[in-house]
Design an enzyme around this catalytic site. Structure first.
Site, PDB file in Angstrom:
ATOM      1  NE  ARG A  56     -51.675  12.274  22.664  1.00 51.66           N
ATOM      2  CZ  ARG A  56     -52.964  11.958  22.672  1.00 51.66           C
ATOM      3  NH1 ARG A  56     -53.883  12.851  23.024  1.00 51.66           N
ATOM      4  NH2 ARG A  56     -53.365  10.762  22.332  1.00 51.66           N
ATOM      5  CG  ASP A  95     -57.026  14.335  21.806  1.00 52.38           C
ATOM      6  OD1 ASP A  95     -56.681  13.194  22.177  1.00 52.38           O
ATOM      7  OD2 ASP A  95     -58.196  14.627  21.514  1.00 52.38           O
ATOM      8  CB  ALA A  96     -58.110  13.258  18.050  1.00 54.56           C
ATOM      9  CB  VAL A  97     -53.901  16.133  14.554  1.00 53.39           C
ATOM     10  CG1 VAL A  97     -53.174  16.630  15.784  1.00 53.39           C
ATOM     11  CG2 VAL A  97     -53.193  14.926  13.945  1.00 53.39           C
ATOM     12  CD  GLU A 129     -54.990  10.280  19.768  1.00 51.90           C
ATOM     13  OE1 GLU A 129     -55.475   9.193  20.112  1.00 51.90           O
ATOM     14  OE2 GLU A 129     -55.475  11.382  20.106  1.00 51.90           O
ATOM     15  CD  GLN A 131     -55.355   1.628  22.586  1.00 54.96           C
ATOM     16  OE1 GLN A 131     -56.179   0.719  22.664  1.00 54.96           O
ATOM     17  NE2 GLN A 131     -55.347   2.488  21.573  1.00 54.96           N
TER      18      GLN A 131
END
Length: 588
Positions: free
Chosen positions: A245, A247-249, A284, A381
């Site tokens: 996963r 992160d924040a691409v 993401e 979240q």
């Protein structure tokens, strides 16, 4: 015997310090900026560090083992010493799967990989297919989320180090569970980050919310891109992970013709063919751009899936009534219906929160729903709320069941956050353990200022306080007692239903039909022969539905007759083809 190599293009002299004995390294022919030396006495377990131009002893940028913390010397690690027991493992496709996100440090009181193994049978009985680990690349201190990692090739020692991660992955595979690892390539943490001493790993051409951007397209960036791509392949190959996963691409600043994500997707596809097992990349992104999951052959970046924040925001706001911050554009059931059928609510439309139009439409006729991960809760979240409060801390149990039903019968690949399945009462706070006093104080004060700007007047737990971390640890006595056991059973039954009915893993977004009534606070989602009818209001309602048997109901007062389902306040029913209610998950 060990061959030590390092990229240090600006150094005039490089040595490796092995057990306090220095060995002069030589430039590597045809590899500009690389230095190398063979040390016969070094082997698994040998401590070492690099010395640039007679400076301090620094840890290896590609260290595989950091037993002395992020500032300490590196240690030689031999991958071949672990005897894998997953020879028959061929992976688990992302399509049709249910994911479970967990943080190793707070998943169990012990906070280790080995302790997490003891809880894997709980995930199997729940019906989980894929475990998603929060970052485990070495980061500073004795506790943290992992998103401030600085040794991207080493496994965090307090969790169990590289050997612990391999034992965990092995144990998951023996139980039929795939493993995804969250990796962070858009920035490094501020403490223990020595990369800039070695070369142009960062650039001032761009800036991120976390500091200088990783250098992906400026001078010297070829080796930096190789550092990122080869790191990703290392996790998949050497640790037998099934996916990553990313992160924040959206913070990966790269103007090259071939974006680093496309390059990574190509290399992973090659590795997939070589290993003969499923591998996937989940991104993401805040851009709401479907090109991220569009195949490379048709002009996309080739990610296998991406997180879908719009679905989360729409469902969260509908259940809670919250409208602050980015929830200001969400809340009505009409918005939730759009998220369920169109994926992105902001698909070129106006975003009040951003003060501009945002996003791009998804071609629902050509894009598989499984490429978008849906969630009601996740680490961001929950943990980025002021007190780390979960939905179970304030929502009616009936609303929790409605949320779970829409998540687990919806069209997207569902992801649960650890403890969500039983309505955990433990918060999940933001916590850190920065050793530098000034840095720790800055983090604490900065977080309090951030929430004060948004009008928050209550407590903001100190991220540096040990108690903030301790109260975030799951309480494993809860799943066995009321009322948690009932919510856990609800999740098990929903997941079992998802596995039994092909309509619930149908990838066609065009087959998702959603009706709603804002006045009566009801929403009906149809997926083939399956109908999900939800009443989010307090007053009973009669909802017209297609023919079908009650498969799962959240309230015994729910009745179905003559094409109508009678729903009491805050209730949900799943109707469809027989047989009747399922009793639990079935695993092949």
């Amino acid at each position: 015997m060990t061959v030590f190599e390092v990229w240090a293009p600006e150094a005039g002299r490089v040595e490796v310090d092995v057990d306090d004995v220095r060995h002069l390294m030589q430039p590597v022919a045809r590899r500009p900026g690389w230095w190398s030396v063979e040390v016969p006495a070094a082997s698994h377990g040998t401590d070492y560090g690099f010395v640039l131009d007679d400076g301090d002893v620094l840890p290896d940028p590609r260290s595989r083992w950091q037993p002395h913390g992020v500032h300490g010397r590196s240690r030689v690690y031999d991958d071949d010493l672990h005897e894998w027991g997953d020879d028959g493992w061929r992976g688990r496709p992302l399509a049709g799967a249910v994911l479970y996100e967990l943080h190793v440090g707070t998943f169990t009181p012990e906070g280790t990989f080995d302790a997490a193994v003891d809880r894997l049978d709980h995930l199997v009985s729940l019906g989980i297919d894929i475990v998603e680990l929060l970052p485990v690349a070495a980061f500073p201190g004795e506790r943290g989320w992992g998103y401030d990692g600085v040794h991207l090739w080493a496994v965090y020692e307090p969790y169990g180090g590289p050997g612990g991660l391999k034992r965990f992955v092995d144990a998951c595979h023996r139980r039929g569970l795939a493993v995804v690892l969250d990796v962070v390539y858009n920035h490094l943490g501020p403490s223990g980050n020595y990369l800039s001493r070695y070369g142009p790993y960062f650039t001032s051409a761009y800036h991120t919310p976390w500091g200088p951007a990783v250098n992906l397209d400026q001078p010297g960036s070829d080796e930096v891109r190789a550092y990122v791509v080869e790191n990703a392949l290392m996790w998949l190959r050497d640790y037998h992970l099934d996916g990553l996963r990313l992160d924040a691409v959206h913070a990966l600043a790269d103007t090259r013709a071939v974006h680093v994500l496309e390059e990574l997707a190509t290399r992973v596809e090659t590795l997939r063919g070589h290993l003969g097992r499923d591998l996937f990349l989940i991104a993401e992104s805040d851009l709401n751009d479907p090109r991220l999951v569009t195949p490379r052959e048709t002009g996309g970046l080739g990610m296998d899936a991406q997180w879908s924040d719009d679905f989360h925001h729409a469902l969260h706001a509908a259940l809670t009534g919250e409208r602050q911050g980015y929830y200001c554009d969400f809340g009505p059931l009409e918005v939730l219906a759009r998220a369920l059928t169109e994926v992105f609510v902001h698909n070129g439309t106006w975003s009040t929160f951003r003060g501009r139009s945002h996003g791009r439409p998804v071609d629902v006729s050509r894009t598989s729903a499984h490429r978008f991960l849906g969630y009601l809760q996740n680490h961001d979240q929950v943990g980025n709320r002021a007190t780390g409060d979960r939905l179970s801390g304030g929502l009616d149990p009936g609303l929790l069941k409605i949320g779970a039903a829409l998540l687990l019968t919806g069209p997207f690949t569902p992801l649960l956050f650890m403890g969500e399945e039983w309505g955990a009462t433990t918060p999940w706070c933001y916590f850190t353990d920065h050793e530098e006093t000034e840095l720790g104080r800055a983090v604490t004060e900065g977080r309090r200022r951030e929430f004060a700007r948004h009008g928050w007047t209550g407590e903001v737990p100190d991220p540096q306080a040990v108690d903030t971390f301790r109260r975030s640890v799951l309480d494993w006595s809860e799943p066995g007692r009321a009322p948690h056991d009932a919510l856990l059973a609800w999740h098990r039954e929903l997941i079992a239903l998802r596995r039994r009915l092909p309509e619930l893993t149908d990838p066609r977004l065009t087959e998702v039909i959603v009706d709603h009534d804002e006045t009566e606070h009801r929403l009906v989602m149809r997926r083939g022969r399956v109908t999900v009818a939800a009443n989010l209001g307090s007053a009973p309602v009669l909802v017209p539905v297609p023919p079908g048997e009650p498969l799962l109901t959240s309230d015994p007062a729910i009745t179905v007759s003559a094409g109508l389902v009678a729903l009491p306040g805050v209730a949900v029913a799943v109707l469809g083809p027989g047989p009747g209610p399922v009793s639990g998950p079935v695993r092949s």
